[in-house]
Design a protein around this motif. Structure first.
Motif, PDB file in Angstrom:
ATOM      1  N   PHE A 161       0.845  -1.203   0.000  1.00 24.54           N
ATOM      2  CA  PHE A 161       0.000   0.000   0.000  1.00 24.54           C
ATOM      3  C   PHE A 161       0.877   1.250   0.000  1.00 24.54           C
ATOM      4  O   PHE A 161       0.703   2.153   0.834  1.00 24.54           O
ATOM      5  CB  PHE A 161      -0.938  -0.018   1.204  1.00 24.54           C
ATOM      6  N   ALA A 162       1.811   1.292  -0.938  1.00 17.46           N
ATOM      7  CA  ALA A 162       2.819   2.346  -0.961  1.00 17.46           C
ATOM      8  C   ALA A 162       2.209   3.737  -1.019  1.00 17.46           C
ATOM      9  O   ALA A 162       2.653   4.651  -0.313  1.00 17.46           O
ATOM     10  CB  ALA A 162       3.766   2.130  -2.139  1.00 17.46           C
ATOM     11  N   GLU A 163       1.192   3.931  -1.841  1.00 17.48           N
ATOM     12  CA  GLU A 163       0.609   5.270  -1.990  1.00 17.48           C
ATOM     13  C   GLU A 163      -0.064   5.727  -0.698  1.00 17.48           C
ATOM     14  O   GLU A 163       0.089   6.886  -0.277  1.00 17.48           O
ATOM     15  CB  GLU A 163      -0.395   5.296  -3.148  1.00 17.48           C
ATOM     16  N   ASP A 164      -0.821   4.830  -0.059  1.00 21.44           N
ATOM     17  CA  ASP A 164      -1.480   5.193   1.195  1.00 21.44           C
ATOM     18  C   ASP A 164      -0.447   5.513   2.274  1.00 21.44           C
ATOM     19  O   ASP A 164      -0.599   6.487   3.036  1.00 21.44           O
ATOM     20  CB  ASP A 164      -2.379   4.051   1.669  1.00 21.44           C
ATOM     21  N   GLU A 165       0.590   4.696   2.337  1.00 18.28           N
ATOM     22  CA  GLU A 165       1.615   4.927   3.354  1.00 18.28           C
ATOM     23  C   GLU A 165       2.373   6.217   3.078  1.00 18.28           C
ATOM     24  O   GLU A 165       2.718   6.961   4.017  1.00 18.28           O
ATOM     25  CB  GLU A 165       2.580   3.740   3.399  1.00 18.28           C
ATOM     26  N   ALA A 166       2.630   6.495   1.811  1.00 16.14           N
ATOM     27  CA  ALA A 166       3.339   7.718   1.453  1.00 16.14           C
ATOM     28  C   ALA A 166       2.562   8.949   1.888  1.00 16.14           C
ATOM     29  O   ALA A 166       3.130   9.929   2.386  1.00 16.14           O
ATOM     30  CB  ALA A 166       3.598   7.759  -0.051  1.00 16.14           C
ATOM     31  N   ARG A 167       1.247   8.895   1.738  1.00 15.94           N
ATOM     32  CA  ARG A 167       0.426  10.023   2.146  1.00 15.94           C
ATOM     33  C   ARG A 167       0.515  10.248   3.653  1.00 15.94           C
ATOM     34  O   ARG A 167       0.625  11.388   4.127  1.00 15.94           O
ATOM     35  CB  ARG A 167      -1.024   9.798   1.721  1.00 15.94           C
ATOM     36  N   LEU A 168       0.494   9.166   4.409  1.00 13.27           N
ATOM     37  CA  LEU A 168       0.582   9.289   5.858  1.00 13.27           C
ATOM     38  C   LEU A 168       1.937   9.851   6.290  1.00 13.27           C
ATOM     39  O   LEU A 168       2.015  10.698   7.196  1.00 13.27           O
ATOM     40  CB  LEU A 168       0.344   7.931   6.523  1.00 13.27           C
ATOM     41  N   LEU A 169       2.996   9.383   5.664  1.00 13.52           N
ATOM     42  CA  LEU A 169       4.317   9.889   6.011  1.00 13.52           C
ATOM     43  C   LEU A 169       4.474  11.355   5.608  1.00 13.52           C
ATOM     44  O   LEU A 169       4.984  12.179   6.379  1.00 13.52           O
ATOM     45  CB  LEU A 169       5.399   9.036   5.339  1.00 13.52           C
ATOM     46  N   ALA A 170       4.020  11.677   4.400  1.00 13.50           N
ATOM     47  CA  ALA A 170       4.201  13.041   3.889  1.00 13.50           C
ATOM     48  C   ALA A 170       3.407  14.060   4.695  1.00 13.50           C
ATOM     49  O   ALA A 170       3.799  15.227   4.796  1.00 13.50           O
ATOM     50  CB  ALA A 170       3.800  13.107   2.420  1.00 13.50           C
ATOM     51  N   THR A 171       2.287  13.635   5.271  1.00 12.14           N
ATOM     52  CA  THR A 171       1.436  14.562   6.020  1.00 12.14           C
ATOM     53  C   THR A 171       1.592  14.406   7.523  1.00 12.14           C
ATOM     54  O   THR A 171       0.757  14.885   8.294  1.00 12.14           O
ATOM     55  CB  THR A 171      -0.044  14.357   5.642  1.00 12.14           C
ATOM     56  N   SER A 172       2.656  13.742   7.957  1.00 10.11           N
ATOM     57  CA  SER A 172       2.857  13.474   9.383  1.00 10.11           C
ATOM     58  C   SER A 172       3.284  14.702  10.168  1.00 10.11           C
ATOM     59  O   SER A 172       3.231  14.691  11.402  1.00 10.11           O
ATOM     60  CB  SER A 172       3.911  12.382   9.560  1.00 10.11           C
ATOM     61  N   GLY A 173       3.716  15.728   9.471  1.00 12.08           N
ATOM     62  CA  GLY A 173       4.197  16.921  10.158  1.00 12.08           C
ATOM     63  C   GLY A 173       5.627  16.814  10.620  1.00 12.08           C
ATOM     64  O   GLY A 173       6.134  17.709  11.310  1.00 12.08           O
ATOM     65  N   ALA A 174       6.311  15.743  10.221  1.00 14.50           N
ATOM     66  CA  ALA A 174       7.701  15.552  10.630  1.00 14.50           C
ATOM     67  C   ALA A 174       8.614  16.537   9.918  1.00 14.50           C
ATOM     68  O   ALA A 174       8.350  16.955   8.781  1.00 14.50           O
ATOM     69  CB  ALA A 174       8.141  14.119  10.323  1.00 14.50           C
ATOM     70  N   SER A 175       9.703  16.900  10.581  1.00 12.66           N
ATOM     71  CA  SER A 175      10.718  17.738   9.949  1.00 12.66           C
ATOM     72  C   SER A 175      11.394  16.965   8.822  1.00 12.66           C
ATOM     73  O   SER A 175      11.221  15.750   8.691  1.00 12.66           O
ATOM     74  CB  SER A 175      11.769  18.156  10.979  1.00 12.66           C
ATOM     75  N   ASP A 176      12.162  17.662   8.011  1.00 14.73           N
ATOM     76  CA  ASP A 176      12.866  16.990   6.912  1.00 14.73           C
ATOM     77  C   ASP A 176      13.730  15.855   7.444  1.00 14.73           C
ATOM     78  O   ASP A 176      13.735  14.740   6.893  1.00 14.73           O
ATOM     79  CB  ASP A 176      13.744  17.991   6.159  1.00 14.73           C
ATOM     80  N   GLU A 177      14.466  16.135   8.514  1.00 13.50           N
ATOM     81  CA  GLU A 177      15.357  15.120   9.076  1.00 13.50           C
ATOM     82  C   GLU A 177      14.566  13.945   9.635  1.00 13.50           C
ATOM     83  O   GLU A 177      14.907  12.776   9.397  1.00 13.50           O
ATOM     84  CB  GLU A 177      16.212  15.741  10.171  1.00 13.50           C
ATOM     85  N   ALA A 178      13.493  14.252  10.368  1.00 10.84           N
ATOM     86  CA  ALA A 178      12.685  13.182  10.955  1.00 10.84           C
ATOM     87  C   ALA A 178      12.002  12.349   9.875  1.00 10.84           C
ATOM     88  O   ALA A 178      11.909  11.125   9.992  1.00 10.84           O
ATOM     89  CB  ALA A 178      11.643  13.766  11.902  1.00 10.84           C
ATOM     90  N   LEU A 179      11.534  13.006   8.814  1.00 11.90           N
ATOM     91  CA  LEU A 179      10.895  12.276   7.722  1.00 11.90           C
ATOM     92  C   LEU A 179      11.880  11.327   7.058  1.00 11.90           C
ATOM     93  O   LEU A 179      11.526  10.189   6.719  1.00 11.90           O
ATOM     94  CB  LEU A 179      10.326  13.253   6.692  1.00 11.90           C
ATOM     95  N   ALA A 180      13.113  11.764   6.881  1.00 10.73           N
ATOM     96  CA  ALA A 180      14.136  10.906   6.279  1.00 10.73           C
ATOM     97  C   ALA A 180      14.359   9.663   7.135  1.00 10.73           C
ATOM     98  O   ALA A 180      14.503   8.546   6.611  1.00 10.73           O
ATOM     99  CB  ALA A 180      15.431  11.682   6.099  1.00 10.73           C
ATOM    100  N   VAL A 181      14.392   9.847   8.449  1.00 15.48           N
ATOM    101  CA  VAL A 181      14.578   8.707   9.354  1.00 15.48           C
ATOM    102  C   VAL A 181      13.370   7.775   9.290  1.00 15.48           C
ATOM    103  O   VAL A 181      13.514   6.546   9.227  1.00 15.48           O
ATOM    104  CB  VAL A 181      14.796   9.202  10.796  1.00 15.48           C
ATOM    105  N   MET A 182      12.172   8.339   9.284  1.00 13.86           N
ATOM    106  CA  MET A 182      10.954   7.536   9.221  1.00 13.86           C
ATOM    107  C   MET A 182      10.907   6.721   7.937  1.00 13.86           C
ATOM    108  O   MET A 182      10.590   5.522   7.953  1.00 13.86           O
ATOM    109  CB  MET A 182       9.727   8.440   9.313  1.00 13.86           C
TER     110      MET A 182
END
Length: 277
Positions: free
Chosen positions: A29-50
């Motif tokens: 479910f790559a697209e659904d998961e990508a949406r959740l990660l992209a809209t998580s509010g994480a910083s650039d660094e945190a998003l990279a780690v996630m």
């Protein structure tokens, strides 16, 4: 943007790029998961780690730190069982049987998902929860804060106050029910990142259920209900466990989410002859 060494920092990936990386890593479910990660509010660094953790095979729920269960956003963490969406049937069955103001026990509670979901739809519950994992109990205590639940750490009924024997109108119990021989066939996310104790149900998958069924009668109120989630091929054996414990049983099945729930009902109190209201 530049890093202190003068090299440009990598740009933040957009949702399409995240989905491409997840798809390449085998996420269904790559697209659904990508949406959740992209809209998580994480910083650039945190998003990279996630993103790196998810690509490496960590469960999405652990990466995000939460799970959506029955419309509730509940905290989860590594080392604790992640609620499955099929368990919504157990909540639905319990909601049909549990009256307003009932006393409820979420046994083997994990992060407290079943108790929270039931309390969200049945008013004024007196909610209790128990788990052998201290990490799980802390999560449950946090997730169940809105309902002022009492949470206990220990093996099954052992930590539950003796004064509560015979008082539970509903006991929700999502015990581990995967037969030991089938553990290697589970998805890698579960095998590697969830506690074996929350998955391994012994040779036939029903070891923990046997223990619960053996004690449940003394904890249930007259006419109270005990609910187990099981695999479809276990329903008859699970029902027999409850029948042997003196409970009347029935089975609920919902094909759409491949969910099976076995329900046991304790005998109602027998009125004393000659007693008047």
């Amino acid at each position: 943007m530049h890093q202190p060494n003068g090299r440009a920092a990598p740009s933040r990936p957009d949702e399409r790029e995240i989905a491409a990386r997840l798809r390449a890593a085998g996420c269904v479910f790559a697209e659904d998961e990508a949406r959740l990660l992209a809209t998580s509010g994480a910083s650039d660094e945190a998003l990279a780690v996630m993103l790196a953790r998810r690509v490496a095979g960590h469960p999405l729920e652990h990466v995000l730190g939460w799970v959506d269960f029955c419309g509730l956003r509940l905290d989860v963490a590594p080392g604790v069982f992640i609620p499955r969406q099929r368990s919504a049937l157990l909540v639905r069955c319990a909601a049909e049987l549990t009256p307003t103001g009932a006393t409820v026990l979420d046994l083997c509670c994990g992060c407290g998902a079943l108790g929270a979901a039931l309390a969200a739809v049945v008013e004024d519950l007196r909610l209790h929860a128990s788990d052998i994992s201290g990490t799980a109990v802390e999560l449950a205590r946090h997730n169940l804060t809105p309902w002022r639940a009492a949470c206990y750490e220990g093996d099954l009924f052992d930590p539950v106050p003796r004064a509560l024997r015979g008082s539970f109108d509903t006991i929700l119990c999502n015990t581990p029910y995967v037969p030991t021989r089938r553990l290697p066939s589970l998805p890698r996310e579960a095998r590697v990142h969830e506690p074996r104790a929350s998955l391994d149900g012994g040779p036939d998958g029903l070891d923990v259920q046997r223990r619960v069924a053996g004690e449940a009668r003394e904890w249930l109120a007259p006419g109270g209900h005990l609910l187990f989630e099981v695999a479809q091929d276990q329903e008859r054996r699970s029902a027999r466990l409850l029948e042997d414990a003196g409970l009347r049983t029935r089975v609920c099945r919902l094909e759409e989410i491949d969910a099976t729930v076995v329900v046991g009902r304790a005998p109602s109190a027998v009125p004393t002859e000659g007693r008047h209201g």
